[in-house]
Structure formats: C-alpha cells, structure tokens
Write a protein that holds these residues in place. Structure first.
Motif, short mmCIF file in Angstrom:
data_model
loop_
_atom_site.label_atom_id
_atom_site.label_comp_id
_atom_site.label_asym_id
_atom_site.label_seq_id
_atom_site.Cartn_x
_atom_site.Cartn_y
_atom_site.Cartn_z
N TYR A 1 0.82 -1.21 0.00
CA TYR A 1 0.00 0.00 0.00
C TYR A 1 0.86 1.27 0.00
O TYR A 1 0.61 2.22 -0.75
CB TYR A 1 -0.92 -0.01 1.22
CG TYR A 1 -1.60 1.30 1.48
CD1 TYR A 1 -2.66 1.74 0.70
CD2 TYR A 1 -1.17 2.13 2.54
CE1 TYR A 1 -3.28 2.95 0.95
CE2 TYR A 1 -1.78 3.33 2.78
CZ TYR A 1 -2.84 3.73 1.98
OH TYR A 1 -3.44 4.94 2.22
N LEU A 2 1.91 1.29 0.84
CA LEU A 2 2.79 2.44 0.89
C LEU A 2 3.53 2.64 -0.43
O LEU A 2 3.75 3.78 -0.88
CB LEU A 2 3.79 2.29 2.03
CG LEU A 2 3.22 2.31 3.45
CD1 LEU A 2 4.31 2.04 4.48
CD2 LEU A 2 2.54 3.64 3.74
N ALA A 3 3.90 1.54 -1.07
CA ALA A 3 4.56 1.64 -2.37
C ALA A 3 3.63 2.26 -3.42
O ALA A 3 4.04 3.12 -4.21
CB ALA A 3 5.04 0.26 -2.82
N LEU A 4 2.37 1.88 -3.42
CA LEU A 4 1.42 2.46 -4.37
C LEU A 4 1.23 3.95 -4.11
O LEU A 4 1.11 4.75 -5.04
CB LEU A 4 0.08 1.72 -4.28
CG LEU A 4 0.08 0.26 -4.77
CD1 LEU A 4 -1.27 -0.37 -4.51
CD2 LEU A 4 0.43 0.18 -6.24
N GLU A 5 1.19 4.32 -2.84
CA GLU A 5 1.06 5.74 -2.50
C GLU A 5 2.23 6.55 -3.04
O GLU A 5 2.06 7.65 -3.60
CB GLU A 5 0.96 5.90 -0.98
CG GLU A 5 -0.40 5.60 -0.39
CD GLU A 5 -1.39 6.74 -0.60
OE1 GLU A 5 -1.04 7.72 -1.28
OE2 GLU A 5 -2.51 6.64 -0.09
N ALA B 1 -4.85 1.95 -5.73
CA ALA B 1 -4.50 1.26 -6.97
C ALA B 1 -5.34 1.75 -8.14
O ALA B 1 -4.84 1.92 -9.26
CB ALA B 1 -4.67 -0.25 -6.77
N LEU B 2 -6.61 2.00 -7.90
CA LEU B 2 -7.47 2.51 -8.98
C LEU B 2 -7.04 3.91 -9.41
O LEU B 2 -7.03 4.23 -10.60
CB LEU B 2 -8.93 2.52 -8.51
CG LEU B 2 -9.59 1.14 -8.37
CD1 LEU B 2 -10.96 1.27 -7.72
CD2 LEU B 2 -9.71 0.46 -9.72
N THR B 3 -6.70 4.76 -8.45
CA THR B 3 -6.22 6.10 -8.79
C THR B 3 -4.92 6.03 -9.57
O THR B 3 -4.72 6.78 -10.54
CB THR B 3 -6.03 6.93 -7.51
OG1 THR B 3 -7.24 6.93 -6.76
CG2 THR B 3 -5.64 8.36 -7.84
N LEU B 4 -4.02 5.14 -9.16
CA LEU B 4 -2.75 4.99 -9.87
C LEU B 4 -2.96 4.42 -11.27
O LEU B 4 -2.29 4.84 -12.23
CB LEU B 4 -1.84 4.08 -9.05
CG LEU B 4 -0.39 3.92 -9.54
CD1 LEU B 4 0.29 5.28 -9.60
CD2 LEU B 4 0.37 2.99 -8.61
N LEU B 5 -3.88 3.50 -11.41
CA LEU B 5 -4.17 2.95 -12.73
C LEU B 5 -4.69 4.03 -13.68
O LEU B 5 -4.35 4.05 -14.87
CB LEU B 5 -5.19 1.81 -12.60
CG LEU B 5 -5.67 1.16 -13.90
CD1 LEU B 5 -4.52 0.46 -14.61
CD2 LEU B 5 -6.82 0.20 -13.64
N ASP B 6 -5.50 4.92 -13.15
CA ASP B 6 -6.02 6.02 -13.97
C ASP B 6 -4.89 6.90 -14.51
O ASP B 6 -5.00 7.48 -15.59
CB ASP B 6 -6.99 6.85 -13.12
CG ASP B 6 -7.72 7.89 -13.95
OD1 ASP B 6 -7.62 7.84 -15.18
OD2 ASP B 6 -8.38 8.76 -13.35
N ARG B 7 -3.76 6.98 -13.78
CA ARG B 7 -2.67 7.86 -14.19
C ARG B 7 -1.67 7.18 -15.13
O ARG B 7 -1.01 7.85 -15.92
CB ARG B 7 -1.92 8.38 -12.95
CG ARG B 7 -2.79 9.25 -12.05
CD ARG B 7 -1.97 9.85 -10.92
NE ARG B 7 -2.80 10.67 -10.05
CZ ARG B 7 -2.35 11.36 -9.01
NH1 ARG B 7 -1.05 11.32 -8.72
NH2 ARG B 7 -3.16 12.07 -8.25
N ILE B 8 -1.52 5.85 -15.05
CA ILE B 8 -0.51 5.18 -15.85
C ILE B 8 -1.08 4.51 -17.08
O ILE B 8 -0.32 4.00 -17.91
CB ILE B 8 0.24 4.13 -15.01
CG1 ILE B 8 -0.70 2.99 -14.60
CG2 ILE B 8 0.87 4.76 -13.78
CD1 ILE B 8 -0.01 1.85 -13.88
N VAL B 9 -2.40 4.48 -17.24
CA VAL B 9 -2.98 3.80 -18.38
C VAL B 9 -2.65 4.56 -19.66
O VAL B 9 -2.52 5.79 -19.67
CB VAL B 9 -4.50 3.66 -18.19
CG1 VAL B 9 -5.20 5.01 -18.34
CG2 VAL B 9 -5.08 2.64 -19.16
N SER B 10 -2.49 3.80 -20.74
CA SER B 10 -2.18 4.37 -22.06
C SER B 10 -3.11 3.75 -23.08
O SER B 10 -3.76 2.73 -22.81
CB SER B 10 -0.72 4.11 -22.41
OG SER B 10 -0.46 2.72 -22.49
#
Length: 978
Positions: free
Chosen positions: A303-307, A346-355
C-alpha cells in the motif's frame, strides 16, 4: 463514609443494571454530590474520580470544578492525582476556576518528586489558556534547564501546546528551546525535533536558521525515530532554500543504502520525491527500492509503495525511470486487494498510468472485478473517468467502448447511470463512423427489455411475478433516454431495409406501458424519437409509413393525458403532426427538412445569448385549426364539454366502454393494431384467455438474443475485414451549428447534447423538484470588505409559525501573516426585524465571538415574517460590526470597533409558499370545477398596471400563456397606464 462506593464498584453497578443505567447513574450522582462536600480529602478525591468517569460517558461535571481545584491542592500524590486528571478532561477555555490553578502549577513544578512535576506539566498542556500562559511561561523556561531529562522532555512537548494558545510566548522561549537541539538525552532531542516539526508545518520559513544543527543531527544520529522526524522537517525546508537540495543528496543516498529500517527507508524515498525531482541517480535508486516494497508479501508495504508511486507520477523525472508495463501489472494486482483503501489507491494509480495500448486490457480487468465485487461503483467510476479523459484520447475502438458503456448501463443499481448515458450520446455525436453500431445496439437494448418487448408482452400473463420484475431491470432509466435520443437522431444509419427496424423501434418507444412510469424527461425523449422515425420514414423506410402513422395515432393519446406538462405538450405536437400529414408519404417527407443539418458538439454556453431571428413570428400557429376527431376526444364527466378531463373512475370506465364500442365497429386489422386502453387500468382478466383462444395455442417465444453478444460478434467480423478508422471531433464549436436549420435540428432533437471542458456531454433534463428542496442550499456573498466577508443562506419559511430562518457565516480576508486580526463580529438587523438569537439588550447577533481565525461556524438567525408584506426581491439593510486589531513588531497593539452597512439580498421566492397537492387532489378538484376551469365559454379579464416599457407586459403575458396552455389576448385600454 460507611457506604462510600469506589470507582470499581460503580462501574460494576452500571454493568449490572443493564437497560436501567441512567437510573443507576442518577443515584450515583446524588451520592457523589454528598461525598464531594465531605471534609475527608480521600472521600472527595474518590468522588472526583467517579465523576470524571461519568464525564467521559457524557455527563456534565462543570458544577464540581471548584472541588476539583481543592483536590489538586492537597499534598499527597495519590489524592491529588484524580484532581489533575479531572481538570485535564473537564476544564475548558471558559472555565472560571482555571486561573486558580496557576499557583498550584508553580508549586508542583518545584516538587522534589519528578512525577508530581511531570503530572502538573501534562495537565497544563491540556488546560492552558493565554492568561495562564503569560503567568507561567517563565517557570516552564526554568524547567528546560532541569537536571532531570524526564522533566525537560515533558516541558518541550508542553511548550508546543502553549505556543498554539499564546503565539507571543514563542519569541520568549525560542532561544532556550533551540538550545535543546544539543541535548545529550535522545528522548529530549527527539521531543525538541518533533516540536520544531509541528511549528514548521505552521510556517517553515521561520526555522531556516536551524538547518545547520538539524543537518548535523541527521548525519550523526542512529535513532530511527529521530531520523524520520528530521526527514519530515527537511521536506518542509528544502523547497524554501534551493542550496539545501544539493546538500541533502549525500545523506539521503547513505540512508537509502545503509538503513535496515523500512520505516526510515520509506520516509527517505518520500523526501527524495518531494525535494530531489531533478537527481536522476537518486530517482533510479528510489524506484529500485519501491519495486522491492511492491513485491513484498506485507500488504501494508504494498500500500505504501502504491502511495509513493502515485506521488512519483506527478514529476516527469521519476516517470521516465518507471517501468510502466511492470507497474501496470502490479497495479492490476493491487486492485484485487481486500483492503478498500489499498484498492482505491491502486485505482487512482491505474487512472494515471494507463495508455491507449493497454486501455482495453485494463477495462476488461476492471469489468471482471466489477462482476465479482459488490458494490462495484468504484471500478465503474474508474472506467468512465479513464474513457472520458481528454475527450476519449485513450479509446482506439469506439464500437468496443460503446459495448462497455452498454454493459454498464444495464446495471440498474449503479450510481453512474447518468454518466454512462452522457458518454454514450457524446461518443455518437463526436464519432460519425460509430453511429451505425450505436443505433443497432440501442434498438437491441430496447427490444430485449421485457418492458418493451412484444413477445414478452404476449407471454406476460404466463410469466411469474419475480421473472417480470427481474426482466424489467434490463436497462437503467438514463440509458433508455440515451437510446431513444440516438435512435431518433441517427435513424438514417439504420441498416437497410429499415422498415422492420423503424417499426420495432417505434413500438419500443411508444407501445410499452412501463414507459409511462419513467421520468417525464425520458418520456419526452421517447415520444420525440418516435416522431422523428415517422417523419423520416418516407426517405429510409417508405413501406412503414402507414404502420407508423397507425402506431402514433393509437399510442400518443395516452401520453396526451399525462399530468406532466412537457410530456403532454410533446405528445400533443407529435399527434398533431401525425394527424396533419396522415399516412401520405409525400406529405410526411416535408418534415425531413428538420434533419438536413448535422448535429455537432456544442459548448454548453454557446447558446446563452441566442436571439430570436428577425422575421420569425412566434405568435403564428404551426398548423391551421382543424376540427377534433372523435377518436382522440376523451369521455369526460360532462358529455356536453369536450374539454373536460376523465379524472374519476366512472369517467375513465366510460372512456374504456366507448373505446371498445368504436373498436367493435372497426375492421379486424384495424382493431388489432389500434387497440387502446386506459393508462390507469390493466387488461381485464377475461379478455386475455379470449385472445389466446382466438389466436390458437402459440408456442412459448424463445428468449431474445443478448444484443451485446450479437454486437460483439458483429464487431469481431468487422475487425477481421480490416476494421474502421474513426474520426473524432474532439473540439466544441462556439456557436449554433448550421444557422437556422441547425438550430431547428437541435430543438427537434429534444435534448441536444453539449460538451463541457471535462469532456462529458450532458443530456439536459428538467428536474421536477419542489421549491423547498432547492431552498437552503445556495450560499451567497452579502458583504465583502477589506478584512471581513459575510455569507448568507435563506432557508424556506415556516408558514405556520410565520418564521424565516437565515444561516450566516463570516470569513476573515487577507494573508495569514497580515498584522490585522478580526474579532467579535456581530450583525444588527434593521428596525422592526428582530432575530430570536440576537442579544436582547443590544439587538446584535453574534457571528464570531472572540478572534476570527478563518471561516466561522454557521450561525442561525430566526426572524418573523410579519414585517414583510408582499413577495419580491429586495435588500434588507443590515449593519455589520467587528473589532479590528493590529499587532505589528514591537509596536503596541491597537484596536478599533468598525461598523459598516450592507444589503442582505432576500430572493423573490422567499415568501412564496407552494401548495402541495397529490394527483388525486388535482383530479378531484378538476372534476368538481371542470365547467368553470375548462369551458371555452368562461372568460376572465385581468388588468395589469404598466409603469415603464409596455414590452414587459407582453413578455409576462406570453410566458404565462405558454406555461398554462392558454392564449394571451392584449386589449387596448382607455387608461394609457394599463
């Protein structure tokens, strides 16, 4: 006392009296009141201890504050300890006896026992006020030089609470507090760094002079907790001093390479992200360390790594170092976490890295998770947010994306149904190549819905109630409106031959009875979409013109009798068009001019200043007057009045009888196609078997094929043949498309889509909310000066009590470091208007007692409505008073009482009271007064006084006539002012 209870006995008694705890506690409070006046200090101390426990349960003990001070003044540690505990829990800034504790604190600070002194320091941090601080801060400074590290540590931590209550004390204590950074005891040093950390969060620039000492401690310390606190301090100081960033590279590198504590490693990585975005070597080292965190078996570390990865993506330097494909896979694994906080990160991070290359895979994964998880709104929200980003920049296959939207739109419980419908329409407007798929998909969704399926309607009597209820949940309500709009707007893209599709689409839009239970805006869209199919049938489905004409004539009268004005108006206009053109294809083809211009994405504010074209007479009727046909005239309670409504059971039954009589004389073909029933009654039970006997035994119809499965097969076939190349209109246009014709096309569409900057088009709906639901939610700025702003929210009035509530707030303006401060803000209403909450003697309503920090809490003002004679917008003149204080440097503080007047705007709807009536009340009222209300022989004359431009009167009469479905007639008056 002989019967004195201890705290343990009282707690056991409370647990023993289950269900009657209040009665038992009341008895205990009475005993405590007797014990608290005892001269035995042990008894009084135990009474205070029990009362403190009850205070923690919510019972008031403010009446015993003096007894608490008495217990604190004893010399025995065991007796005075409950007194200190009680004061720390119950004393507030307004407790009067708090000043009596100053001498007690000074006495205990010099006690031989360090625990008594520590107890006094801990209690002081909880009850300190500016008055107590000014008298006791000198004694605390002497404790900073104490030989006992226990007292030095407690004193340093207590000083932070004192600085919050009394900021000037920081200047006095700063030199000695700074000296504690060289303390030999690790506990005192850690407490000092922690105090400076909290102070730096308030204003870090004041502590840049401490950088050399803090840096020295960071380089030489081996205490993990102290290292974490120091790294947090440097996160605040590095953005303020550019030279410090390069200085921090070496210690951060050493910490990352040598530390074994994962907590220190995490804080060091966060420090690098926030302070060293330009150092590529450190960035690569941080990414390597975070990969180990992400592969850990510990859920907390993942969790901390995803943050931290989410924070890294805000800087391009770190984004270049990330292995996005590997990170994408790890993030998808993080979405399966059972912990909801980790899943959201994880959902927020996926929104930023998706291509665009991995968007489809990510959506498919999210759809799989959404089918398993309940609730699944967070997965669906991520899909919609990613798809709509930058006007669908991630979407490469728009036909596939429409299938995803359709699948989401079939979830009736989703909170994102409206967003799905908006995107569905927006994609069709912006991508012309996808419209044939969209129209076919919309027809399939509406045909498969049992609420509109003819096969299901035929078999409805044999289906069980649970099956019918489950089947009616196929498509969400906003999605039905979107499908109707797309079918009506892009009917030209229906595959040829289109006769069957036109007929089935019109039946889905009009012939389904559950449609009448939907929202009025959805009904209007369905009615107008069916009218579009009828008008364009001569061009695209000429053999279906007559059947569409019969369908409109048989289905629209039900909607004409709707209680919703917009639905009835749309249905009446569509019925008038069908009656005027009849089944003549050449005449119906004249309506195709409405669809000549393409509908483009229009910005939502593009038509704000649209003017009526010159030469357009709004008073001219669209069609000449024609006599009413008997087939469309409802049977009313008054047979002589053709305009009376069938509002009672008897009248509606008469309508059924007359309809059946007309159908009996018609031909079998026409009777079967034009069968009509009332919207208030189901089909008679004895008619269903008769129909089945006449038709013979029919086999049970097979379940219709899922339209999404059929569309996927069609899409795969199209991909095998080479696929489609989409041209996306990503920009909005600033004006009305295509001039007059384009404007007509937009209006003909019923709900013209628009696109905002967030790339989501809107399907405008007309909310039918009560006036009271809208009142009390809008705040407006009443006054905005140099130092203070006042906001007001006018609530709905209480008609029975003749009271009006106004919520008020005030806000301090200016920079936080401004030498000006505002306090004691109050408001005075005009003469004749008195607030119940205002002070009786001065008439002032206090908005912010004491010093105003940022924005005050909400203050309620209740005034009587008797002084206000008539509804109308006006400014109620009020007076704002506040104290303005100035404290700058060494100059003495000055204060002045300011006063200013302003107008509190009262909306015109403040004193309008809506009368709530049910449909039955309206029906009964109209039935009783049908002759006076609906007869053309009844005329009423109204006189208006015109003080200015006479065009205002024309505008008012025109608006009222349009809303009420009456004609406004303007007659000249002998008096020129009327």
């Amino acid at each position: 006392m002989v019967f004195e209870k201890s705290l343990t006995s009282m707690v056991k008694g409370i647990r023993a009296h289950r269900g009657k705890e209040s009665d038992y506690i009341n008895v205990c409070v009475q005993e405590i009141q007797k014990e608290i006046i005892s001269k035995n200090m042990s008894t009084k101390s135990m009474a205070i201890l029990k009362l403190t426990y009850l205070n923690m349960l919510g019972y008031d003990m403010s009446w015993a504050t003096f007894a608490v001070v008495e217990v604190m003044s004893t010399s025995r540690f065991a007796i005075k300890r409950p007194g200190y505990l009680a004061s720390a829990i119950s004393f507030t800034d307004t407790t009067d006896v708090g000043l009596l504790t100053i001498n007690l604190f000074k006495k205990d600070f010099g006690s031989k026992s360090q625990y008594e002194s520590g107890m006094a320091i801990s209690t002081l941090s909880s009850i300190v006020t500016p008055e107590i601080s000014r008298d006791i801060v000198t004694d605390l400074l002497s404790l900073l030089s104490s030989s006992r590290a226990y007292l030095r540590k407690k004193t340093v931590l207590c000083l932070y609470r004192i600085f919050l209550k009394d900021p000037p004390a920081l200047r006095t204590c700063y030199p000695k507090l700074k000296d504690r950074l060289g303390d030999e005891d690790q506990g005192v040093l850690t407490a000092t760094v922690n105090t400076f950390l909290e102070l730096a969060r308030k204003n870090a620039r004041n502590y840049l002079s401490l950088v050399p000492q803090l840096y020295h401690i960071l380089v030489n310390t081996t205490n993990n907790w102290l290292s974490i606190k120091l790294l947090k301090v440097f996160q605040l100081l590095c953005p303020l001093e550019p030279r410090l960033q390069s200085k921090m590279v070496e210690p951060l590198t050493n910490i990352l390479n040598t530390t074994k504590a994962q907590s220190v490693e995490f804080e060091a990585i966060r420090t690098v992200i926030r302070t060293q975005p330009g150092d590529s070597a450190l960035a690569g080292l941080c990414v390597e360390k975070l990969q180990a965190f992400l592969n850990s078996s510990d859920r907390n570390l993942r969790y901390l790594a995803l943050e931290l990865f989410k924070e890294m993506l805000e800087f391009p330097e770190f984004k270049e170092k990330l292995q996005l494909p590997d990170l994408h896979e790890k993030v998808l694994q993080g979405i399966e976490e059972s912990d909801i906080t980790a899943r959201r990160v994880a959902l927020t991070l996926l929104d930023r890295i998706v291509s665009p290359s991995n968007f489809q895979d990510a959506v498919q994964k999210l759809m799989e998770f959404s089918r398993k998880a309940m609730p699944n709104d967070e997965f669906l929200c991520t899909i919609l947010r990613m798809g709509a980003r930058d006007r669908y920049a991630l979407v490469e296959d728009f036909a596939w994306y429409l299938l995803i939207l359709a699948e989401i739109g079939r979830n009736m419980d989703s909170a994102h149904a409206a967003t799905v419908a908006q995107q569905f329409v927006d994609v069709c407007v912006r991508v012309p190549q996808v419209r044939p798929y969209a129209v076919t998909l919309c027809l399939g969704l509406l045909e498969r819905s049992p609420s509109s399926s003819p096969a299901r309607a035929a078999a409805g009597s044999d289906a069980s109630a649970p099956e019918r209820r489950e089947a009616s949940m196929d498509v969400s309500t906003p999605m039905i409106g979107a499908c109707a709009w797309i079918i009506g707007e892009y009917h030209a893209d229906i595959e040829k031959p289109a006769e069957a599709a036109f007929l089935s689409g019109a039946k889905c839009l009009l012939a389904s009875k559950p449609l009448q239970a939907l929202e009025p805006a959805i009904q209007s869209q369905c009615i107008w979409a069916a009218a579009k199919l009828y008008l364009s049938a001569p061009l695209h489905a000429p053999e279906a013109v007559s059947q569409l004409h019969e369908l409109l004539n048989s289905s629209l009268p039900t909607f004409v009798r709707s209680t919703h004005v917009d639905v009835a108006e749309r249905a009446a206009l569509a019925l008038h068009i069908a009656t005027f053109y009849k089944a003549d294809a050449q005449q119906v083809a004249a309506g195709a001019a409405l669809f000549e211009e393409p509908l483009l994405p229009v910005h939502q504010e593009a038509q704000a200043a649209l003017q009526v074209p010159q030469g357009l007479d709004l008073e001219q009727e669209f069609f000449p007057q024609e006599p009413e046909q008997a087939a469309f005239m409802p049977v009313g309670s008054n047979s002589q009045d053709p305009y009376a409504l069938a509002a009672t059971y008897k009248d509606d039954l008469g309508f059924l009888v007359s309809s059946e009589a007309r159908q009996a004389g018609a031909t079998p073909a026409s009777s079967s196609s034009g069968q009509t029933s009332s919207m208030f009654y189901l089909q008679s039970k004895d008619r269903a078997p008769q129909a089945s006997q006449e038709a013979g035994a029919t086999p049970t119809p097979a379940a219709p094929e899922d339209p999404l499965v059929a569309m996927r097969q069609k899409l795969e076939a199209a991909r095998g043949a080479g696929g489609l190349k989409y041209q996306v209109m990503r920009e909005d246009i600033g004006g009305v498309p295509g001039g007059t014709a384009g404007a007509v096309g937009s209006s003909a569409g019923g709900q013209a889509p628009s696109a905002s900057s967030s790339a989501t088009s809107t399907l405008p709906t007309f909310p039918e909310k009560e006036l009271t639901e809208l009142q009390g939610r809008l705040w407006s700025v009443c006054f905005r000066g140099e130092h203070v702003a006042v906001y007001a929210c006018v609530r709905s009035p209480n008609v029975r009590k003749q009271l009006l509530r106004i919520d008020l707030r005030c806000e301090r303006l200016g920079a936080p470091e401004s030498p000006w401060s505002v306090s004691d803000v109050s408001l005075r209403f005009p003469d004749g208007v008195t607030a119940q909450e205002a002070d009786a003697s001065s008439g002032l309503l206090s908005l912010a007692p004491g010093e105003l920090q940022q924005r005050s809490a909400k203050v309620k003002a209740t005034i009587g409505t008797a002084p206000f004679l008539s509804p109308g917008a006006f400014d109620m003149q009020c007076e704002l008073q506040y104290t303005l204080n100035q404290t700058a440097g060494e100059t003495p503080a000055t204060s002045s009482r300011e006063s200013t007047k302003f107008g509190l705007r009262m909306p015109a709807t403040t004193f309008l009271v809506p009368r709530v009536m049910t449909e039955d009340d309206i029906a009964e009222y109209i039935a009783q007064n049908s002759t006076a209300l609906l007869s053309h022989q009844t005329a009423q004359a109204l006189s208006f006084a015109v003080t200015g431009n006479s065009t205002d009167l024309l505008s008012v009469v025109g608006r009222c006539a349009g809303l009420c479905h009456f004609h406004g007639i303007l007659n000249a008056s002998s008096d020129q002012s009327k």
